[in-house]
Design an enzyme around this catalytic site. Structure first.
Site, PDB file in Angstrom:
ATOM      1  N   ARG A   1      -3.147  -1.320  -8.473  1.00  0.00           N
ATOM      2  CA  ARG A   1      -2.231  -1.123  -7.355  1.00  0.00           C
ATOM      3  C   ARG A   1      -3.033  -1.342  -6.077  1.00  0.00           C
ATOM      4  O   ARG A   1      -4.230  -1.591  -6.116  1.00  0.00           O
ATOM      5  CB  ARG A   1      -1.512   0.234  -7.399  1.00  0.00           C
ATOM      6  CG  ARG A   1      -2.148   1.365  -8.136  1.00  0.00           C
ATOM      7  CD  ARG A   1      -3.352   1.935  -7.458  1.00  0.00           C
ATOM      8  NE  ARG A   1      -3.090   2.205  -6.053  1.00  0.00           N
ATOM      9  CZ  ARG A   1      -3.985   2.239  -5.098  1.00  0.00           C
ATOM     10  NH1 ARG A   1      -5.260   2.008  -5.384  1.00  0.00           N
ATOM     11  NH2 ARG A   1      -3.682   2.501  -3.865  1.00  0.00           N
ATOM     12  N   GLY A   2      -2.312  -1.233  -4.928  1.00  0.00           N
ATOM     13  CA  GLY A   2      -2.966  -1.592  -3.671  1.00  0.00           C
ATOM     14  C   GLY A   2      -2.684  -3.077  -3.428  1.00  0.00           C
ATOM     15  O   GLY A   2      -2.896  -3.911  -4.329  1.00  0.00           O
ATOM     16  N   ALA A   3      -2.209  -3.393  -2.216  1.00  0.00           N
ATOM     17  CA  ALA A   3      -1.686  -4.743  -1.969  1.00  0.00           C
ATOM     18  C   ALA A   3      -2.675  -5.874  -2.322  1.00  0.00           C
ATOM     19  O   ALA A   3      -2.305  -6.810  -3.045  1.00  0.00           O
ATOM     20  CB  ALA A   3      -1.219  -4.845  -0.518  1.00  0.00           C
TER      21      ALA A   3
ATOM     22  N   ARG B   1       6.570  -5.865  -8.090  1.00  0.00           N
ATOM     23  CA  ARG B   1       6.564  -4.859  -7.004  1.00  0.00           C
ATOM     24  C   ARG B   1       7.025  -5.562  -5.718  1.00  0.00           C
ATOM     25  O   ARG B   1       6.437  -6.565  -5.321  1.00  0.00           O
ATOM     26  CB  ARG B   1       5.178  -4.224  -6.833  1.00  0.00           C
ATOM     27  CG  ARG B   1       4.794  -3.361  -8.036  1.00  0.00           C
ATOM     28  CD  ARG B   1       3.686  -2.393  -7.730  1.00  0.00           C
ATOM     29  NE  ARG B   1       4.120  -1.302  -6.886  1.00  0.00           N
ATOM     30  CZ  ARG B   1       3.291  -0.410  -6.344  1.00  0.00           C
ATOM     31  NH1 ARG B   1       1.995  -0.514  -6.555  1.00  0.00           N
ATOM     32  NH2 ARG B   1       3.741   0.577  -5.589  1.00  0.00           N
TER      33      ARG B   1
ATOM     34  N   ASP C   1       0.825  -2.397   3.076  1.00  0.00           N
ATOM     35  CA  ASP C   1       1.300  -3.307   2.027  1.00  0.00           C
ATOM     36  C   ASP C   1       1.956  -4.545   2.594  1.00  0.00           C
ATOM     37  O   ASP C   1       2.082  -5.568   1.921  1.00  0.00           O
ATOM     38  CB  ASP C   1       2.283  -2.582   1.111  1.00  0.00           C
ATOM     39  CG  ASP C   1       1.522  -1.635   0.230  1.00  0.00           C
ATOM     40  OD1 ASP C   1       1.161  -0.550   0.709  1.00  0.00           O
ATOM     41  OD2 ASP C   1       1.233  -2.010  -0.916  1.00  0.00           O
TER      42      ASP C   1
ATOM     43  N   ASN D   1       3.626   0.955   4.762  1.00  0.00           N
ATOM     44  CA  ASN D   1       2.540   1.514   3.952  1.00  0.00           C
ATOM     45  C   ASN D   1       3.104   2.686   3.146  1.00  0.00           C
ATOM     46  O   ASN D   1       4.286   3.020   3.254  1.00  0.00           O
ATOM     47  CB  ASN D   1       1.372   1.954   4.840  1.00  0.00           C
ATOM     48  CG  ASN D   1       0.126   2.277   4.019  1.00  0.00           C
ATOM     49  OD1 ASN D   1      -0.247   1.504   3.124  1.00  0.00           O
ATOM     50  ND2 ASN D   1      -0.510   3.402   4.272  1.00  0.00           N
ATOM     51  N   LYS D   2       2.248   3.265   2.352  1.00  0.00           N
ATOM     52  CA  LYS D   2       2.658   4.339   1.441  1.00  0.00           C
ATOM     53  C   LYS D   2       3.496   5.397   2.153  1.00  0.00           C
ATOM     54  O   LYS D   2       3.186   5.787   3.273  1.00  0.00           O
ATOM     55  CB  LYS D   2       1.397   4.957   0.823  1.00  0.00           C
ATOM     56  CG  LYS D   2       1.601   6.065  -0.164  1.00  0.00           C
ATOM     57  CD  LYS D   2       2.546   5.728  -1.288  1.00  0.00           C
ATOM     58  CE  LYS D   2       2.158   4.504  -2.092  1.00  0.00           C
ATOM     59  NZ  LYS D   2       3.237   4.037  -2.993  1.00  0.00           N
TER      60      LYS D   2
HETATM   61  O1  MRU Z   1       1.800   2.189  -4.393  1.00  0.00           O
HETATM   62  P1  MRU Z   1       0.381   1.751  -4.129  1.00  0.00           P
HETATM   63  O2  MRU Z   1      -0.639   2.697  -4.655  1.00  0.00           O
HETATM   64  O3  MRU Z   1       0.149   0.321  -4.574  1.00  0.00           O
HETATM   65  O4  MRU Z   1       0.270   1.771  -2.541  1.00  0.00           O
HETATM   66  C1  MRU Z   1      -0.932   1.412  -1.934  1.00  0.00           C
HETATM   67  C2  MRU Z   1      -0.935   1.583  -0.465  1.00  0.00           C
HETATM   68  O5  MRU Z   1       0.020   2.061   0.110  1.00  0.00           O
HETATM   69  C3  MRU Z   1      -2.134   1.075   0.261  1.00  0.00           C
HETATM   70  O6  MRU Z   1      -2.306   1.791   1.455  1.00  0.00           O
HETATM   71  C4  MRU Z   1      -1.953  -0.404   0.619  1.00  0.00           C
HETATM   72  O7  MRU Z   1      -1.606  -1.154  -0.506  1.00  0.00           O
HETATM   73  C5  MRU Z   1      -3.177  -0.968   1.235  1.00  0.00           C
HETATM   74  S1  MRU Z   1      -4.446  -1.220   0.039  1.00  0.00           S
HETATM   75  C6  MRU Z   1      -5.800  -1.865   0.814  1.00  0.00           C
END
Ligand code: MRU
Length: 374
Positions: A54-56, A97, A251, A261-262
């Site tokens: 996970r993470g963009a 996603r 993201d 973002n999250k």
């Molecule tokens: O749902 P996730 O864990 O994929 O969400 C991740 C985030 O919100 C991060 O802040 C974002 O992807 C940036 S990662 C460098």
């Protein structure tokens, strides 16, 4: 970055078998360090959807490798209509996603690369090279984000005469959300390596607890002092002068500077704004949506309710298990992201430098994107 003193990236091609891609299965961190093989497109789609990765930026890198695995699969199964196969794989991976735009960016890049050659063997070779490049470039980009963000931390440290700089972060925009270094964490790691005293307030980040499980673990592995807080604490800390700056990831950021973002990021930005705490967003340019002007048109992923009604943790018998939190009859809603309007963002830290969160600011750093609006 390091795990038990050993350097890892978050994704790599197996050294023993180049037909296998390996990832760290993030569902089990921090209690178990599991390396998981991806052999097929189905494995790749599952890994992204179920958040083994996970993470963009890492989602994008994994999808890029998924296109390579698709070619290998076509070779194994003698698939004849290669173009049709790649188009289907593109759609399958894109659907995993919806919010992180790096996914689309990486797939488009693979699609363009694969279209430059004719035979399946050439397409396999070019897609492997592209996936490797996506990963290597992400590492360089994150390093540069770190180099550009570092002076912000240095300046606060200097102003505080060397006293600890307290940084609040949300979710995990660390190295396991990218290929290496992380985005929000890159300036923090660099400051720490330089001997600047830093301490990180880590939002636990319900419902999946990426802060509590991943960010805190990462920082511990590098000896960066950090404290996990529940998601509602940040405002209180800011009111009491206990946060010098916030740095979060994203993201998807519109070319006008609105930041998805999250979930919960927006509330931290509001609290920071009210208390005069600088609120920075660290991002690679691969996370910028060059076609969307309004943050509220960004698709917001909604995930299953069980991520809210249940929580995962380590039992005393050493097993990692899920337990139920809410009454069985309760419904739950699980919005995974929110949008922080550009006006609440102090600055964007990119691989090319820091800019104001605005169209002029962003296009000032990326002038070649000037004509990209549709
Ligand atoms: O749902 P996730 O864990 O994929 O969400 C991740 C985030 O919100 C991060 O802040 C974002 O992807 C940036 S990662 C460098």
């Amino acid at each position: 970055m390091n795990v038990n003193g050993q350097h890892y990236r978050a994704i790599w091609l197996s050294k023993e078998n180049p037909q296998i891609v390996e990832i760290i299965d993030q569902r089990y961190l921090p209690h178990r360090f599991v390396i998981h093989p991806l052999k097929t497109v189905e494995d790749t789609a599952f890994a992204i959807k179920e958040m083994q990765v996970r993470g963009a930026p890492l989602i994008g890198a994994t999808a890029a490798y998924g296109m390579y695995l698709a070619g290998l699969n076509a070779r194994r199964n003698n698939i004849e209509d290669i173009d049709q196969m790649y188009a289907e794989v593109f759609d399958t991976l894109l659907a995993t996603r919806p919010t992180a735009i790096n996914l689309q960016w990486a797939l488009e890049r693979q699609k363009a690369a694969i279209a430059t050659v004719d035979t399946l063997e050439e397409k396999i070779a070019v897609s492997l090279a592209t996936a490797k490049n996506v990963c290597d470039e992400d590492v360089e980009i994150c390093k540069n984000i770190g180099l550009h963000g570092l002076p912000l931390i240095e300046a606060i440290s200097k102003k505080k005469k060397g006293e600890t700089v307290n940084i609040l972060t949300h979710c995990n925009a660390g190295w396991v959300a990218t290929v290496d270094w992380g985005t929000a964490t890159a300036p923090i790691y660099m400051a720490h390596e330089k001997g600047i005293k830093v301490h990180v307030w880590v939002d636990e980040t319900r419902p999946r607890n990426q802060g509590a499980r991943l960010t805190s673990w990462e920082l511990n592995e590098h000896g960066v002092p950090n404290t996990v807080i529940v998601d509602n604490v940040g405002g209180h800390l800011m009111q009491h002068g206990m946060v010098d700056m916030c740095i979060v990831g994203t993201d998807r950021t519109t070319y006008t500077g609105d930041v998805a973002n999250k979930i919960g990021t927006y509330l931290k930005a509001l609290a920071a704004h009210d208390n005069g705490v600088p609120f920075y967003v660290a991002l690679p340019s691969t996370t910028i949506d060059w076609k969307t002007a309004d943050g509220f048109s960004i698709p917001i992923e909604q995930r299953r309710a069980s991520e809210v009604t249940h929580i995962q943790g380590l039992l005393q018998n050493g097993k990692v298990e899920q337990v139920q939190l809410t009454p069985t009859a309760s419904q739950a809603a699980n919005y995974a992201f929110d949008v922080t309007p550009a006006r609440l963002v102090t600055g964007l830290i990119t691989e090319r430098g820091i800019c104001v969160a605005s169209e002029a600011g962003i296009k000032g750093l990326f002038p070649e994107k000037g004509q990209s609006r549709t």
